[in-house]
Motif scaffolding. Structure first.
Motif, PDB file in Angstrom:
ATOM      1  N   MET A   1      22.956 -47.962  24.550  1.00 22.26           N
ATOM      2  CA  MET A   1      21.688 -48.683  24.526  1.00 22.26           C
ATOM      3  C   MET A   1      21.759 -49.880  23.592  1.00 22.26           C
ATOM      4  O   MET A   1      21.202 -50.947  23.866  1.00 22.26           O
ATOM      5  N   HIS A   2      22.442 -49.708  22.465  1.00 20.94           N
ATOM      6  CA  HIS A   2      22.586 -50.787  21.493  1.00 20.94           C
ATOM      7  C   HIS A   2      23.348 -51.964  22.095  1.00 20.94           C
ATOM      8  O   HIS A   2      23.021 -53.137  21.850  1.00 20.94           O
ATOM      9  N   ASP A   3      24.374 -51.674  22.887  1.00 20.10           N
ATOM     10  CA  ASP A   3      25.235 -52.717  23.445  1.00 20.10           C
ATOM     11  C   ASP A   3      24.661 -53.365  24.698  1.00 20.10           C
ATOM     12  O   ASP A   3      25.193 -54.389  25.165  1.00 20.10           O
ATOM     13  N   ALA A   4      23.608 -52.807  25.246  1.00 20.37           N
ATOM     14  CA  ALA A   4      23.049 -53.333  26.490  1.00 20.37           C
ATOM     15  C   ALA A   4      22.529 -54.759  26.291  1.00 20.37           C
ATOM     16  O   ALA A   4      21.800 -55.043  25.343  1.00 20.37           O
TER      17      ALA A   4
ATOM     18  N   SER B   1      19.971 -48.579  13.748  1.00 26.67           N
ATOM     19  CA  SER B   1      21.265 -49.227  13.970  1.00 26.67           C
ATOM     20  C   SER B   1      21.113 -50.735  14.074  1.00 26.67           C
ATOM     21  O   SER B   1      22.046 -51.486  13.796  1.00 26.67           O
ATOM     22  N   ARG B   2      19.915 -51.184  14.459  1.00 24.16           N
ATOM     23  CA  ARG B   2      19.648 -52.614  14.580  1.00 24.16           C
ATOM     24  C   ARG B   2      19.028 -53.212  13.318  1.00 24.16           C
ATOM     25  O   ARG B   2      18.766 -54.403  13.262  1.00 24.16           O
ATOM     26  N   GLY B   3      18.769 -52.370  12.326  1.00 27.99           N
ATOM     27  CA  GLY B   3      18.159 -52.870  11.106  1.00 27.99           C
ATOM     28  C   GLY B   3      16.722 -53.305  11.306  1.00 27.99           C
ATOM     29  O   GLY B   3      16.235 -54.212  10.647  1.00 27.99           O
ATOM     30  N   PHE B   4      16.026 -52.644  12.230  1.00 29.12           N
ATOM     31  CA  PHE B   4      14.633 -52.976  12.549  1.00 29.12           C
ATOM     32  C   PHE B   4      13.740 -52.631  11.360  1.00 29.12           C
ATOM     33  O   PHE B   4      13.812 -51.536  10.815  1.00 29.12           O
ATOM     34  N   THR B   5      12.901 -53.578  10.919  1.00 33.47           N
ATOM     35  CA  THR B   5      12.087 -53.400   9.716  1.00 33.47           C
ATOM     36  C   THR B   5      10.604 -53.323  10.040  1.00 33.47           C
ATOM     37  O   THR B   5      10.179 -53.557  11.172  1.00 33.47           O
TER      38      THR B   5
ATOM     39  N   ALA C   1      10.081 -49.909  23.462  1.00 33.18           N
ATOM     40  CA  ALA C   1       9.571 -51.279  23.478  1.00 33.18           C
ATOM     41  C   ALA C   1       8.873 -51.641  22.171  1.00 33.18           C
ATOM     42  O   ALA C   1       8.985 -52.758  21.678  1.00 33.18           O
ATOM     43  N   SER C   2       8.148 -50.666  21.604  1.00 35.87           N
ATOM     44  CA  SER C   2       7.404 -50.943  20.375  1.00 35.87           C
ATOM     45  C   SER C   2       8.299 -50.996  19.150  1.00 35.87           C
ATOM     46  O   SER C   2       7.862 -51.403  18.077  1.00 35.87           O
ATOM     47  N   THR C   3       9.552 -50.591  19.310  1.00 31.70           N
ATOM     48  CA  THR C   3      10.478 -50.625  18.175  1.00 31.70           C
ATOM     49  C   THR C   3      11.609 -51.624  18.415  1.00 31.70           C
ATOM     50  O   THR C   3      12.703 -51.479  17.883  1.00 31.70           O
ATOM     51  N   GLY C   4      11.325 -52.637  19.213  1.00 30.81           N
ATOM     52  CA  GLY C   4      12.236 -53.764  19.317  1.00 30.81           C
ATOM     53  C   GLY C   4      13.247 -53.747  20.428  1.00 30.81           C
ATOM     54  O   GLY C   4      14.062 -54.662  20.533  1.00 30.81           O
ATOM     55  N   SER C   5      13.229 -52.728  21.288  1.00 29.84           N
ATOM     56  CA  SER C   5      14.175 -52.688  22.408  1.00 29.84           C
ATOM     57  C   SER C   5      13.460 -53.100  23.692  1.00 29.84           C
ATOM     58  O   SER C   5      12.334 -52.679  23.938  1.00 29.84           O
ATOM     59  N   GLN C   6      14.117 -53.898  24.502  1.00 28.81           N
ATOM     60  CA  GLN C   6      13.543 -54.250  25.793  1.00 28.81           C
ATOM     61  C   GLN C   6      13.631 -53.026  26.697  1.00 28.81           C
ATOM     62  O   GLN C   6      14.730 -52.600  27.060  1.00 28.81           O
ATOM     63  N   ALA C   7      12.487 -52.461  27.027  1.00 33.03           N
ATOM     64  CA  ALA C   7      12.480 -51.224  27.805  1.00 33.03           C
ATOM     65  C   ALA C   7      11.332 -51.240  28.804  1.00 33.03           C
ATOM     66  O   ALA C   7      10.311 -51.898  28.582  1.00 33.03           O
ATOM     67  N   MET C   8      11.518 -50.502  29.872  1.00 31.03           N
ATOM     68  CA  MET C   8      10.485 -50.426  30.901  1.00 31.03           C
ATOM     69  C   MET C   8      10.640 -49.116  31.656  1.00 31.03           C
ATOM     70  O   MET C   8      11.693 -48.468  31.608  1.00 31.03           O
TER      71      MET C   8
ATOM     72  N   ALA D   1      14.219 -39.394  18.954  1.00 35.68           N
ATOM     73  CA  ALA D   1      15.461 -39.435  18.181  1.00 35.68           C
ATOM     74  C   ALA D   1      16.315 -40.634  18.602  1.00 35.68           C
ATOM     75  O   ALA D   1      16.892 -41.333  17.752  1.00 35.68           O
ATOM     76  N   LEU D   2      16.390 -40.893  19.905  1.00 36.19           N
ATOM     77  CA  LEU D   2      17.146 -42.049  20.392  1.00 36.19           C
ATOM     78  C   LEU D   2      16.537 -43.352  19.897  1.00 36.19           C
ATOM     79  O   LEU D   2      17.253 -44.258  19.440  1.00 36.19           O
ATOM     80  N   ALA D   3      15.215 -43.451  19.970  1.00 38.20           N
ATOM     81  CA  ALA D   3      14.528 -44.680  19.560  1.00 38.20           C
ATOM     82  C   ALA D   3      14.726 -44.960  18.077  1.00 38.20           C
ATOM     83  O   ALA D   3      14.987 -46.099  17.674  1.00 38.20           O
ATOM     84  N   VAL D   4      14.603 -43.921  17.256  1.00 41.68           N
ATOM     85  CA  VAL D   4      14.747 -44.108  15.809  1.00 41.68           C
ATOM     86  C   VAL D   4      16.183 -44.449  15.442  1.00 41.68           C
ATOM     87  O   VAL D   4      16.448 -45.340  14.621  1.00 41.68           O
ATOM     88  N   ALA D   5      17.135 -43.751  16.059  1.00 41.78           N
ATOM     89  CA  ALA D   5      18.544 -44.049  15.788  1.00 41.78           C
ATOM     90  C   ALA D   5      18.885 -45.476  16.220  1.00 41.78           C
ATOM     91  O   ALA D   5      19.638 -46.180  15.541  1.00 41.78           O
ATOM     92  N   LEU D   6      18.294 -45.909  17.322  1.00 40.87           N
ATOM     93  CA  LEU D   6      18.553 -47.256  17.830  1.00 40.87           C
ATOM     94  C   LEU D   6      17.954 -48.314  16.913  1.00 40.87           C
ATOM     95  O   LEU D   6      18.600 -49.311  16.585  1.00 40.87           O
ATOM     96  N   LEU D   7      16.717 -48.101  16.470  1.00 43.38           N
ATOM     97  CA  LEU D   7      16.085 -49.105  15.601  1.00 43.38           C
ATOM     98  C   LEU D   7      16.788 -49.185  14.252  1.00 43.38           C
ATOM     99  O   LEU D   7      16.928 -50.274  13.671  1.00 43.38           O
TER     100      LEU D   7
END
Length: 320
Positions: free
Chosen positions: A41-44, A177-181, A68-75, A169-175
């Motif tokens: 997901m990070h590399d997408a 890993s991206r340094g989402f603040t 989507a609310s944590t910075g990933s383009q999702a639908m 868990a996926l969303a939090v780990a992803l955010l």
């Protein structure tokens, strides 16, 4: 009535206990596949497309919203609608996250085939590794073999709880890993209570034109005039270089009541006042005010006062 209440509480506790045990089991079993899913997901370069049928579909919508609310383009794409044209919404740079407890939801078949045909990474969340979905997934996140909380009718309860928790868990780990603040989070939540708390001091403060400021050598008559005109209940005291060096509040006035008008502002002020930066969150300003029991904070950047914030500004913005 008492027996009815007791029975209901007992059922509630049983359900929560069953689901809690399943969550603990899933946490214990989490491993390399989870890390690979996060990396995919990070590399997408495109979006994370969530899909599922029935209750799994409702969960997939929730996961898409959380991502989507944590910075990933999702639908979310409904699998049945996908078979009637919406597959075109899934691009070659996307990642598909598909959910099905049994892994055999027939509505998913076209989406799975589409992913294979166009080499679109597929992350499968299912309880059956040997299922159609389990076999099709490039990454398999296997739900633990845990009983539903309604064993007699086998309604989706524990399984959907596990799916939601795994999505979180996926969303939090992803955010992470991206340094989402928190500042990034604020961009996606401008409205409501959450948006208010995540606003910055600069968003709410009164700017330069409204600052109640006087020089150290100014007479107290001038200080009182500025306090009255600006209506913040305080006046900041600056030195010759324009740096904030003190603050005069009602408390300072009371302490110097005897001969007040014979003093200069620098003699009455409280030195080294508490200040805050313009980029701090409004919630942080509120915390400072509550802890120190104050109603006014001067906003300082590079030692220079650039604004002032009153507790009423936080109240009007809905932070409190």
């Amino acid at each position: 009535m008492t027996d009815t209440i007791s029975d209901a509480v007992a059922v509630g506790r049983r359900v929560l206990s069953i689901e809690a045990q399943a969550l603990t089991q899933m946490a214990d079993e989490l491993g390399e596949a989870f890390a690979r899913a996060v990396q995919v997901m990070h590399d997408a370069k495109g979006r994370i497309v969530c899909t599922g049928m029935g209750k799994s579909g409702h969960v997939a919508r929730k996961i898409a919203a959380t991502l989507a609310s944590t910075g990933s383009q999702a639908m979310f794409v409904h699998p049945a609608e996908a078979s009637h044209g919406d597959l075109g919404m899934i691009g070659p740079d996307d990642v598909v996250l598909a959910l099905s407890k049994s892994g055999e939801a027939r509505e998913l078949a076209d989406t799975l085939a589409y992913c294979k045909r166009f080499s679109i990474p597929l992350i499968a969340i299912t309880a059956v590794a040997a299922s159609q979905l389990g076999q099709a997934g490039d990454v398999l996140l296997l739900l633990p073999d845990a009983p539903e909380a309604t064993a007699e009718v086998n309604a989706p309860t524990t399984s959907t709880t596990l799916q939601i928790a795994l999505g979180d868990a996926l969303a939090v780990a992803l955010l992470e890993s991206r340094g989402f603040t928190a500042s990034d989070f604020r961009v996606f939540h401008p409205g409501g209570k959450l948006g208010a708390v995540l606003r910055t001091v600069a968003d709410l403060m009164h700017g330069q034109d409204e600052l109640p400021l006087i020089g150290e050598g100014a007479p107290m008559s001038e200080a009182l005039l500025v306090m009255s005109q600006k209506r913040f209940g305080a006046v900041g005291v600056i030195d010759a270089a324009g740096a904030l060096v003190g603050l005069i509040t009602d408390g300072d006035l009371r302490r110097h009541m005897d001969g007040l008008m014979t003093h200069a502002a620098g003699e009455v002020m409280t030195k080294g006042p508490l200040v805050i930066g313009p980029h701090a969150l409004a919630a942080e300003a509120l915390k400072v005010m509550n802890e120190r029991r104050i109603t006014v904070l001067f906003v300082v950047e590079a030692g220079q006062p650039v604004g002032v914030l009153h507790v009423h500004d936080l109240l009007r913005a809905g932070v409190i």
